[in-house]
Motif scaffolding. Structure first.
Motif, PDB file in Angstrom:
ATOM      1  N   VAL A 273       0.841  -1.195   0.000  1.00  0.00           N
ATOM      2  CA  VAL A 273       0.000   0.000   0.000  1.00  0.00           C
ATOM      3  C   VAL A 273       0.877   1.246   0.000  1.00  0.00           C
ATOM      4  N   VAL A 274       0.447   2.264  -0.751  1.00  0.00           N
ATOM      5  CA  VAL A 274       1.096   3.565  -0.736  1.00  0.00           C
ATOM      6  C   VAL A 274       0.151   4.532  -0.024  1.00  0.00           C
ATOM      7  N   ILE A 275       0.666   5.209   0.996  1.00  0.00           N
ATOM      8  CA  ILE A 275      -0.117   6.148   1.794  1.00  0.00           C
ATOM      9  C   ILE A 275       0.207   7.560   1.333  1.00  0.00           C
ATOM     10  N   PHE A 276      -0.825   8.381   1.158  1.00  0.00           N
ATOM     11  CA  PHE A 276      -0.661   9.781   0.758  1.00  0.00           C
ATOM     12  C   PHE A 276      -0.890  10.686   1.952  1.00  0.00           C
ATOM     13  N   GLU A 277       0.102  11.533   2.238  1.00  0.00           N
ATOM     14  CA  GLU A 277      -0.017  12.544   3.282  1.00  0.00           C
ATOM     15  C   GLU A 277      -0.053  13.921   2.643  1.00  0.00           C
ATOM     16  N   TYR A 278      -0.991  14.743   3.083  1.00  0.00           N
ATOM     17  CA  TYR A 278      -1.095  16.113   2.584  1.00  0.00           C
ATOM     18  C   TYR A 278      -0.994  17.056   3.772  1.00  0.00           C
ATOM     19  N   GLY A 279       0.004  17.929   3.734  1.00  0.00           N
ATOM     20  CA  GLY A 279       0.214  18.839   4.850  1.00  0.00           C
ATOM     21  C   GLY A 279       0.570  18.114   6.129  1.00  0.00           C
ATOM     22  N   GLY A 280       1.218  16.963   6.007  1.00  0.00           N
ATOM     23  CA  GLY A 280       1.635  16.190   7.166  1.00  0.00           C
ATOM     24  C   GLY A 280       0.570  15.273   7.736  1.00  0.00           C
ATOM     25  N   LYS A 281      -0.618  15.246   7.129  1.00  0.00           N
ATOM     26  CA  LYS A 281      -1.706  14.402   7.629  1.00  0.00           C
ATOM     27  C   LYS A 281      -2.039  13.322   6.601  1.00  0.00           C
ATOM     28  N   PRO A 282      -2.155  12.067   7.052  1.00  0.00           N
ATOM     29  CA  PRO A 282      -2.529  11.010   6.107  1.00  0.00           C
ATOM     30  C   PRO A 282      -3.970  11.210   5.649  1.00  0.00           C
ATOM     31  N   VAL A 283      -4.183  11.161   4.343  1.00  0.00           N
ATOM     32  CA  VAL A 283      -5.538  11.364   3.812  1.00  0.00           C
ATOM     33  C   VAL A 283      -5.991  10.263   2.872  1.00  0.00           C
ATOM     34  N   GLY A 284      -5.089   9.397   2.433  1.00  0.00           N
ATOM     35  CA  GLY A 284      -5.526   8.375   1.498  1.00  0.00           C
ATOM     36  C   GLY A 284      -4.521   7.266   1.302  1.00  0.00           C
ATOM     37  N   ALA A 285      -4.976   6.235   0.582  1.00  0.00           N
ATOM     38  CA  ALA A 285      -4.134   5.070   0.340  1.00  0.00           C
ATOM     39  C   ALA A 285      -4.578   4.348  -0.925  1.00  0.00           C
ATOM     40  N   ARG A 286      -3.633   3.613  -1.473  1.00  0.00           N
ATOM     41  CA  ARG A 286      -3.925   2.759  -2.630  1.00  0.00           C
ATOM     42  C   ARG A 286      -2.984   1.564  -2.604  1.00  0.00           C
ATOM     43  N   GLN A 287      -3.547   0.404  -2.846  1.00  0.00           N
ATOM     44  CA  GLN A 287      -2.722  -0.794  -2.952  1.00  0.00           C
ATOM     45  C   GLN A 287      -2.183  -0.893  -4.373  1.00  0.00           C
ATOM     46  N   LEU A 288      -0.886  -1.137  -4.493  1.00  0.00           N
ATOM     47  CA  LEU A 288      -0.278  -1.309  -5.811  1.00  0.00           C
ATOM     48  C   LEU A 288      -0.737  -2.650  -6.385  1.00  0.00           C
ATOM     49  N   ASP A 289      -1.300  -2.593  -7.586  1.00  0.00           N
ATOM     50  CA  ASP A 289      -1.835  -3.817  -8.188  1.00  0.00           C
ATOM     51  C   ASP A 289      -1.205  -4.131  -9.537  1.00  0.00           C
ATOM     52  N   GLY A 290      -0.055  -3.544  -9.805  1.00  0.00           N
ATOM     53  CA  GLY A 290       0.639  -3.802 -11.054  1.00  0.00           C
ATOM     54  C   GLY A 290       1.606  -2.682 -11.369  1.00  0.00           C
ATOM     55  N   ALA A 291       2.332  -2.845 -12.459  1.00  0.00           N
ATOM     56  CA  ALA A 291       3.324  -1.848 -12.868  1.00  0.00           C
ATOM     57  C   ALA A 291       2.631  -0.560 -13.316  1.00  0.00           C
ATOM     58  N   ILE A 292       3.142   0.573 -12.865  1.00  0.00           N
ATOM     59  CA  ILE A 292       2.633   1.879 -13.277  1.00  0.00           C
ATOM     60  C   ILE A 292       3.739   2.524 -14.113  1.00  0.00           C
ATOM     61  N   SER A 293       3.572   2.494 -15.424  1.00  0.00           N
ATOM     62  CA  SER A 293       4.654   2.898 -16.321  1.00  0.00           C
ATOM     63  C   SER A 293       4.446   4.263 -16.972  1.00  0.00           C
ATOM     64  N   ASP A 294       3.281   4.895 -16.774  1.00  0.00           N
ATOM     65  CA  ASP A 294       3.017   6.142 -17.491  1.00  0.00           C
ATOM     66  C   ASP A 294       3.226   7.407 -16.656  1.00  0.00           C
TER      67      ASP A 294
END
Length: 166
Positions: A108-129
């Motif tokens: 999982v990749v966690i996104f922090e905005y302004g020092g606060k965690p606000v979201g997440a996404r599980q990597l489900d394959g290669a992201i090449s673009d």
């Protein structure tokens, strides 16, 4: 190799400029990747908990990419009807994201905005673009405002990176 050094110097200058006392404030945008179950030697991470779901993740200490790597942010609606943030990355960050998405599939990749965690996404394959989207735990009306804020901050950051190059 000099091309990479020049890019690194420009990014470091941009980060330095972002820290200077300017009227233009740019909130941090950090993306942290989940640590392996046993952790890796030498990488002291931390635990991040998402505000709404309460999910907690142990993440690596160094961010996968930051606000200096983002060239654009968009609000998108995915096939399920949920809203997500779409980040367009510069070339070095896009290459790093590709390598990390291949070697860390399922994490999982966690996104922090302004020092606060606000979201997440599980990597489900290669992201090449160089386009990375993530779901966020922010109500839709606030999300629209947050995206407008991030777009303005991204524009400021991109200008600082360009100025640092010349």
């Amino acid at each position: 190799m000099p091309k990479y050094l020049l890019t690194l110097a420009a990014l470091m200058a941009a980060l330095f400029l972002a820290g200077c006392g300017d009227d233009d404030t740019v909130k941090s945008k950090r993306f942290y990747i989940e640590s392996a179950a046993g952790g890796s030697s030498g990488d002291i991470g931390r635990t991040i908990t998402l505000p709404q779901s309460g999910l907690s993740y142990n993440v690596r200490g160094e961010p996968l990419f930051t606000e200096a790597d983002i060239t654009n942010v968009q609000l998108v609606k995915v096939a399920s009807g949920d809203h997500a943030l779409l980040f367009h990355l510069n070339e070095p960050a896009a290459r790093k994201l590709y390598r990390q998405s291949v070697s860390n599939n399922g994490r999982v990749v966690i996104f922090e905005y302004g020092g606060k965690p606000v979201g997440a996404r599980q990597l489900d394959g290669a992201i090449s673009d160089g386009r990375y989207f993530t779901f966020v735990e922010v109500p839709y009306p606030e999300l629209e405002q947050m995206v407008l804020e991030m777009q303005g901050e991204t524009k400021i950051m991109n200008e600082k990176v360009r100025e640092a190059r010349f």
